[in-house]
Motif scaffolding. Structure first.
Motif, PDB file in Angstrom:
ATOM      1  N   SER A   1      -6.620  -8.574  -5.720  1.00  0.00           N
ATOM      2  CA  SER A   1      -5.948  -7.513  -5.437  1.00  0.00           C
ATOM      3  C   SER A   1      -5.513  -7.640  -4.644  1.00  0.00           C
ATOM      4  O   SER A   1      -5.777  -7.776  -3.386  1.00  0.00           O
ATOM      5  CB  SER A   1      -7.090  -6.193  -5.189  1.00  0.00           C
ATOM      6  OG  SER A   1      -5.700  -5.314  -5.032  1.00  0.00           O
ATOM      7  N   GLY A   2      -3.957  -7.966  -4.063  1.00  0.00           N
ATOM      8  CA  GLY A   2      -3.366  -7.772  -2.546  1.00  0.00           C
ATOM      9  C   GLY A   2      -3.019  -9.476  -2.974  1.00  0.00           C
ATOM     10  O   GLY A   2      -2.400  -9.733  -1.493  1.00  0.00           O
ATOM     11  N   SER A   3      -3.304 -10.216  -3.878  1.00  0.00           N
ATOM     12  CA  SER A   3      -2.832 -11.288  -3.399  1.00  0.00           C
ATOM     13  C   SER A   3      -2.023 -12.500  -3.514  1.00  0.00           C
ATOM     14  O   SER A   3      -1.584 -13.621  -3.398  1.00  0.00           O
ATOM     15  CB  SER A   3      -3.752 -12.739  -4.482  1.00  0.00           C
ATOM     16  OG  SER A   3      -3.661 -11.903  -5.840  1.00  0.00           O
TER      17      SER A   3
HETATM   18  N1  LIG Z   1       7.274  -2.865  -1.378  1.00  0.00           N
HETATM   19  C1  LIG Z   1       6.188  -4.093  -0.495  1.00  0.00           C
HETATM   20  N2  LIG Z   1       6.638  -3.366   0.756  1.00  0.00           N
HETATM   21  C2  LIG Z   1       4.834  -3.769   1.515  1.00  0.00           C
HETATM   22  N3  LIG Z   1       5.091  -4.360   1.253  1.00  0.00           N
HETATM   23  C3  LIG Z   1       4.168  -4.727   0.068  1.00  0.00           C
HETATM   24  C4  LIG Z   1       4.967  -4.354  -0.900  1.00  0.00           C
HETATM   25  N4  LIG Z   1       4.243  -4.889  -2.023  1.00  0.00           N
HETATM   26  C5  LIG Z   1       3.398  -5.887  -2.167  1.00  0.00           C
HETATM   27  N5  LIG Z   1       2.890  -5.595  -0.036  1.00  0.00           N
HETATM   28  C6  LIG Z   1       1.932  -6.155   0.403  1.00  0.00           C
HETATM   29  O1  LIG Z   1       2.088  -7.685  -0.448  1.00  0.00           O
HETATM   30  C7  LIG Z   1       0.837  -8.035  -0.737  1.00  0.00           C
HETATM   31  C8  LIG Z   1       0.890  -8.619  -2.077  1.00  0.00           C
HETATM   32  O2  LIG Z   1       0.353  -7.481  -2.415  1.00  0.00           O
HETATM   33  P1  LIG Z   1       0.745  -7.641  -4.138  1.00  0.00           P
HETATM   34  O3  LIG Z   1       0.552  -6.017  -4.468  1.00  0.00           O
HETATM   35  O4  LIG Z   1       1.629  -8.773  -4.781  1.00  0.00           O
HETATM   36  O5  LIG Z   1      -0.885  -8.020  -4.666  1.00  0.00           O
HETATM   37  P2  LIG Z   1      -1.242  -7.761  -6.418  1.00  0.00           P
HETATM   38  O6  LIG Z   1      -2.221  -8.972  -6.621  1.00  0.00           O
HETATM   39  O7  LIG Z   1       0.129  -7.694  -6.957  1.00  0.00           O
HETATM   40  O8  LIG Z   1      -2.827  -7.365  -6.247  1.00  0.00           O
HETATM   41  P3  LIG Z   1      -3.017  -5.889  -7.345  1.00  0.00           P
HETATM   42  O9  LIG Z   1      -3.893  -6.862  -8.120  1.00  0.00           O
HETATM   43  O10 LIG Z   1      -3.604  -4.746  -6.776  1.00  0.00           O
HETATM   44  O11 LIG Z   1      -1.911  -5.909  -8.448  1.00  0.00           O
HETATM   45  C9  LIG Z   1      -0.100  -6.733   0.183  1.00  0.00           C
HETATM   46  O12 LIG Z   1      -0.534  -7.084   0.894  1.00  0.00           O
HETATM   47  C10 LIG Z   1       0.775  -5.527  -0.113  1.00  0.00           C
HETATM   48  O13 LIG Z   1       0.440  -4.807   0.511  1.00  0.00           O
END
Ligand SMILES: Nc1ncnc2c1ncn2[C@@H]1O[C@H](COP(=O)(O)OP(=O)(O)OP(=O)(O)O)[C@@H](O)[C@H]1O
Ligand SMILES: [Mg+2]
Length: 351
Positions: free
Chosen positions: A64-66
């Motif tokens: 998550s968050g990657s």
């Molecule tokens: N619209 C946004 N505005 C600000 N920060 C964002 C936004 N979308 C994502 N982030 C940030 O970018 C980083 C990556 O988030 P992302 O949602 O791409 O992760 P993910 O791998 O899809 O995680 P998950 O498995 O939880 O969905 C995180 O630190 C998140 O806080």
């Protein structure tokens, strides 16, 4: 041919000044937390380069968050690319989603790219048929034409009897199949799927994974699929990109990821998968020994799945020569190689 190409993509969330400062810091090698501390901007993706072939299922996998969703959402412009290119093959050339005009982006979104979300995103006041037909409605198709296409797609996901129901009358698994039918209805050749099965029970989830693979055999779409589950990634991906802290830390075929994890982060994921589902003869075999007896009657192919080899070893015992297509002996597999595979060891080294 490449359907989607990411070239040095950075995605930074923040105001304009923050983004500029963040990119400068990234270039100096600062990590995410330093960028956040100094600029207030959040680094979603950094320096992602990836080519996705037509007809491939590329899985973006990571904690998550990657940055998986951040990267995926660049493809249809739901996220703005701060720097770099996202090229989509389009009528003999390519379009850069990161810099194309609004009309081109709109055309790509209605004609070429469809998305399936984790939380279904169905409109509760619309029937299943009306939900699936939404994209076609936006395109201005007549009701008769729409219904014909929608009913065809509902049959594909085996929901043809449910067309007149509303979303709340369907189970989670069924609602997700509606989401898939809606994405298929537009005939988009690129499907973006953001953890489409993660909200579902494990058995339903496996079932939908198999349905998707079945459909893909005839549809041959280019699919970018986000998952945080390596077992799922290995099962459905033709290729897997592993993300850590906004970066792609490894990209390869499922078997490569399992047998040659690039770092401890990937290794930790690999340690939890069932090798029976992913390994095959080519990654289990050892070299034949000088003068070793080779019984060609017992030969197996390079891509014989480990599950099959375990069954063979149990029923027949002894060793099995591994042959390539031209009949050359490439290696041998016996009980020891199978045990090493189960323990995920190779040449005596723990992977
Ligand atoms: N619209 C946004 N505005 C600000 N920060 C964002 C936004 N979308 C994502 N982030 C940030 O970018 C980083 C990556 O988030 P992302 O949602 O791409 O992760 P993910 O791998 O899809 O995680 P998950 O498995 O939880 O969905 C995180 O630190 C998140 O806080
Ligand atoms: Mg996500």
């Amino acid at each position: 041919m490449d359907a989607i190409t990411f070239e040095h993509v950075d995605v930074v969330f923040g105001n304009r000044a923050g983004q500029k400062a963040a990119l400068d810091l990234i270039d100096q090698g600062a990590d995410r937390s330093k960028v956040l501390e100094e600029t207030g901007a959040v680094v979603g993706v950094r320096d992602a380069t990836l080519c996705i072939d037509e007809g491939e299922i590329c899985v973006l996998m990571g904690l998550s968050g990657s940055g998986k969703s951040s990267l995926l959402r660049c493809v249809n412009g739901l996220n703005t690319v701060s720097r770099g290119k996202v090229l989509i093959a389009d009528s003999g050339g390519t379009v850069d989603v990161a810099s194309c005009d609004a009309a081109t982006l709109r055309r790509l979104r209605t004609d070429r790219i469809a998305m399936v979300f984790q939380q279904f995103a169905l409109m509760p006041w619309r029937t299943i048929r009306e939900n699936v037909g939404l994209g076609l409605e936006l395109r201005g198709l007549s009701r008769t034409e729409r219904d014909r296409l929608v009913d065809e797609k509902l049959a594909l996901v085996r929901l043809d009897q449910w067309a007149d129901k509303h979303p709340h009358e369907l189970s989670g698994g069924m609602q997700q199949r509606v989401g898939l039918a809606r994405a298929l209805a537009t005939d988009a050749d690129i499907l973006l799927m953001d953890e489409p099965f993660s909200a579902l029970d494990p058995l339903i989830r496996e079932h939908l994974q198999e349905e998707l693979l079945d459909l893909q055999r005839s549809l041959k779409k280019t699919i970018v699929f986000v998952s945080h589950d390596l077992d799922e990634a290995l099962k459905i991906g033709t290729h897997i990109a592993i993300m850590e802290g906004g970066r792609i830390v490894q990209y390869g075929r499922p078997e490569e990821i399992v047998t040659q994890p690039a770092n401890d982060y990937v290794r930790a994921f690999v340690g939890k998968v069932n090798p029976l589902n992913v390994l095959c003869a080519v990654s289990l075999m050892r070299p034949a020994r000088d003068g070793e007896d080779i019984d060609r009657e017992r030969a197996v192919g390079l891509d014989t799945p480990m599950r099959e080899l375990v069954a063979l070893a149990r029923d027949r015992g002894g060793t099995f020569p591994v042959l390539d297509g031209s009949g050359t002996v490439l290696g041998m597999i016996g009980e020891h190689e199978i045990y090493d595979g189960l323990l995920r060891r190779r040449s005596g080294d723990a992977l």
